[in-house]
Design an enzyme around this catalytic site. Sequence first.
Site, mmCIF file in Angstrom:
data_model
loop_
_atom_site.group_PDB
_atom_site.id
_atom_site.type_symbol
_atom_site.label_atom_id
_atom_site.label_comp_id
_atom_site.label_asym_id
_atom_site.label_seq_id
_atom_site.Cartn_x
_atom_site.Cartn_y
_atom_site.Cartn_z
ATOM 1 N N HIS A 177 10.393 -28.852 11.326
ATOM 2 C CA HIS A 177 9.539 -28.632 12.498
ATOM 3 C C HIS A 177 10.403 -28.098 13.637
ATOM 4 C CE1 HIS A 177 6.424 -29.192 15.496
ATOM 5 N NE2 HIS A 177 7.329 -29.783 16.267
ATOM 6 N N ARG A 231 -2.395 5.107 -7.336
ATOM 7 C CA ARG A 231 -1.293 5.763 -8.028
ATOM 8 C C ARG A 231 -1.589 5.745 -9.525
ATOM 9 N NH1 ARG A 231 3.321 6.369 -4.982
ATOM 10 N NH2 ARG A 231 4.610 6.366 -6.844
ATOM 11 N N ASP A 284 5.546 0.171 -13.243
ATOM 12 C CA ASP A 284 4.276 0.835 -12.902
ATOM 13 C C ASP A 284 3.660 1.614 -14.055
ATOM 14 O OD1 ASP A 284 4.653 -0.096 -10.354
ATOM 15 O OD2 ASP A 284 4.533 1.868 -9.370
ATOM 16 N N ALA A 330 -4.629 8.279 0.238
ATOM 17 C CA ALA A 330 -4.028 7.039 -0.303
ATOM 18 C C ALA A 330 -5.047 6.365 -1.199
ATOM 19 C CB ALA A 330 -3.606 6.120 0.833
HETATM 20 P P1 NAD Z 1 -5.222 1.169 -3.786
HETATM 21 O O1 NAD Z 1 -5.836 1.196 -5.135
HETATM 22 O O2 NAD Z 1 -4.689 -0.094 -3.240
HETATM 23 O O3 NAD Z 1 -6.311 1.708 -2.715
HETATM 24 C C1 NAD Z 1 -6.946 2.979 -2.810
HETATM 25 C C2 NAD Z 1 -8.307 2.907 -2.162
HETATM 26 O O4 NAD Z 1 -8.835 4.234 -2.060
HETATM 27 C C3 NAD Z 1 -9.316 2.105 -2.965
HETATM 28 O O5 NAD Z 1 -9.807 1.053 -2.168
HETATM 29 C C4 NAD Z 1 -10.404 3.132 -3.317
HETATM 30 O O6 NAD Z 1 -11.699 2.592 -3.303
HETATM 31 C C5 NAD Z 1 -10.239 4.170 -2.205
HETATM 32 N N1 NAD Z 1 -10.782 5.504 -2.552
HETATM 33 C C6 NAD Z 1 -10.597 6.213 -3.695
HETATM 34 N N2 NAD Z 1 -11.251 7.412 -3.637
HETATM 35 C C7 NAD Z 1 -11.854 7.457 -2.421
HETATM 36 C C8 NAD Z 1 -12.692 8.432 -1.754
HETATM 37 N N3 NAD Z 1 -13.034 9.608 -2.326
HETATM 38 N N4 NAD Z 1 -13.130 8.146 -0.496
HETATM 39 C C9 NAD Z 1 -12.805 6.983 0.108
HETATM 40 N N5 NAD Z 1 -12.039 6.034 -0.487
HETATM 41 C C10 NAD Z 1 -11.565 6.264 -1.732
HETATM 42 O O7 NAD Z 1 -4.118 2.320 -3.815
HETATM 43 P P2 NAD Z 1 -2.954 2.676 -2.784
HETATM 44 O O8 NAD Z 1 -3.162 2.032 -1.473
HETATM 45 O O9 NAD Z 1 -2.862 4.168 -2.846
HETATM 46 O O10 NAD Z 1 -1.678 2.027 -3.448
HETATM 47 C C11 NAD Z 1 -1.257 2.440 -4.762
HETATM 48 C C12 NAD Z 1 -0.456 1.377 -5.466
HETATM 49 O O11 NAD Z 1 0.788 1.186 -4.830
HETATM 50 C C13 NAD Z 1 -1.184 0.053 -5.478
HETATM 51 O O12 NAD Z 1 -1.197 -0.419 -6.792
HETATM 52 C C14 NAD Z 1 -0.365 -0.824 -4.614
HETATM 53 O O13 NAD Z 1 -0.313 -2.152 -5.108
HETATM 54 C C15 NAD Z 1 1.016 -0.183 -4.633
HETATM 55 N N6 NAD Z 1 1.639 -0.416 -3.319
HETATM 56 C C16 NAD Z 1 2.004 -1.678 -2.983
HETATM 57 C C17 NAD Z 1 2.525 -1.927 -1.727
HETATM 58 C C18 NAD Z 1 2.914 -3.321 -1.358
HETATM 59 O O14 NAD Z 1 3.109 -4.126 -2.247
HETATM 60 N N7 NAD Z 1 2.994 -3.668 -0.082
HETATM 61 C C19 NAD Z 1 2.655 -0.907 -0.802
HETATM 62 C C20 NAD Z 1 2.259 0.370 -1.178
HETATM 63 C C21 NAD Z 1 1.751 0.594 -2.449
#
Ligand code: NAD
Length: 481
Positions: free
Chosen positions: A451, A279, A319, A276
């Site tokens: 409340h 994206r 996106d 994860a």
């Molecule tokens: P993200 O960018 O939020 O987090 C990915 C994380 O992976 C980062 O913190 C990064 O530092 C880490 N990472 C990358 N390579 C790594 C490695 N080799 N080792 C360890 N850590 C590493 O991405 P996501 O969680 O995949 O989400 C993708 C997109 O989808 C985001 O833009 C998010 O906003 C969107 N999304 C939103 C929601 C929501 O609104 N609730 C839910 C799911 C996804």
Amino acid sequence: MSEHYDVVVVGAGPAGYAAAIRSAQLGLSTACVDAAVGKDGASVLGGTCLNWGCIPSKALLDASHKFAEAKDHFGEIGVQVEGVTVDVAKMMARKDQVVKGLTGGISALFKGNGVTSLAGKAQLRSGKRVAVQGHDGTASVLSADAVILAAGSVPMNIPPAPLTPERIVDSTGALEFQEVPERLGVIGAGVIGLELGSVWCRLGSEVVILEALADFLPMADRRIAKDALRVLKGQGLDIRMGAKVTGAAADDDGVTVSFEANGAERQLRVDKLIVAVGRRPNTEGLLGEGTGVGFDRSGFIEVDDHCATASVGVYAVGDCVRGPMLAHKGAEEGVMAAARIAGFKPAVNYDAVPNVIYTHPEIAWVGQTEEDAAASGLEVKTGAFPFAASGRALAANDAVGVVKVVADAQSDRLLGMHVLGPQASELVAQGVIALEFDASAEDLGLTMFAHPTLSESVHEAAQGVGGRAIHMVNRSSRRQA
Ligand code: NAD
């Protein structure tokens, strides 16, 4: 075959389907093309959000939260239950049912609004033509007065952790586990890592989340992020910051994950691994020759503040363009693009985009963090109210977290609202509305809230900005840039 439409939309996710429906509502003849197919091979509408993202993950988050509450917390409120177990197959089947109902709903909305829905892979060609390779084997070229590209995004892969059919999966695969893995690894403590990590942790997995960055949730308010990390770790999520994954090898029994932490090479053994790590825009093969549409340095389709590309009459939304990858941001852009094509002049307010992470407690915010505002040279005042002092939260046995309001010290203008707590996703909407109406913290503080409600915590936090909270000892902070 060649057909002409006023508007052709590419992509039927939240950005694309909203754009198509609004175009049709505005009297424009509209076609929407989408390439997605579901598990049974049939074409599906709704994009990632409905099929492989927001909706199925929320179905699992809600179900797993109810399980955890019944198992671990019902006793605290005097409800004795014994032998609470999980039926993963049933949970998954229900999730699929929810998805099916909603994607079918988009189909019905298209029919009801007169949007022509086409199943196939689309490519923009020069002269606002869209070539469609249909799933039924047909090939056609549509022409249009305007095109809206809403092709969405796909999970990013990293070379150290190539996906496998069984063991190393992305966010889509992690929604399809048929049993609870005993040990689960997650790469990335971002939104997806925390949400899916929470689901499987609640259902009984031992979850280790490896995050390369040293700071937890760097985009969130520092106090909220710090509190959230402590609370989530307390729930059993083993979140390791500063842990960069360098390799992952799957075998018949599990996955060996290699990572660097504190300058040392380490290993972790898990049954499944979720990747994860973000994206990327889904633009492969989307643009033919000579369209005049360009990409920015990060690979997103280049657009202006109103989602217009460099090619007149071609818009891109959601996106696949700059800004946060959020369904609601895409949907607002889609509606804006449709209205602009019809001759209206709406704009999206990018300063008031809510963000939510659906852990429990939820993490949500809108606007500037205290740190961002101070860094931009503003003098900042804050007010905070803990749910531990909220009658409603205590009554509900759900009193972990805080609401924090950030305001401009000079004008009292609201700059941001940050929530860790129950229903934070709903509470943050009050901050969004307040920002949209350019409210001051005092405006929120002078507004009457029912409340007992969780919303009173928003009221009290806003009152706290001026040192006027009733249900806590005030400690309004002032910060000079
Ligand atoms: P993200 O960018 O939020 O987090 C990915 C994380 O992976 C980062 O913190 C990064 O530092 C880490 N990472 C990358 N390579 C790594 C490695 N080799 N080792 C360890 N850590 C590493 O991405 P996501 O969680 O995949 O989400 C993708 C997109 O989808 C985001 O833009 C998010 O906003 C969107 N999304 C939103 C929601 C929501 O609104 N609730 C839910 C799911 C996804």
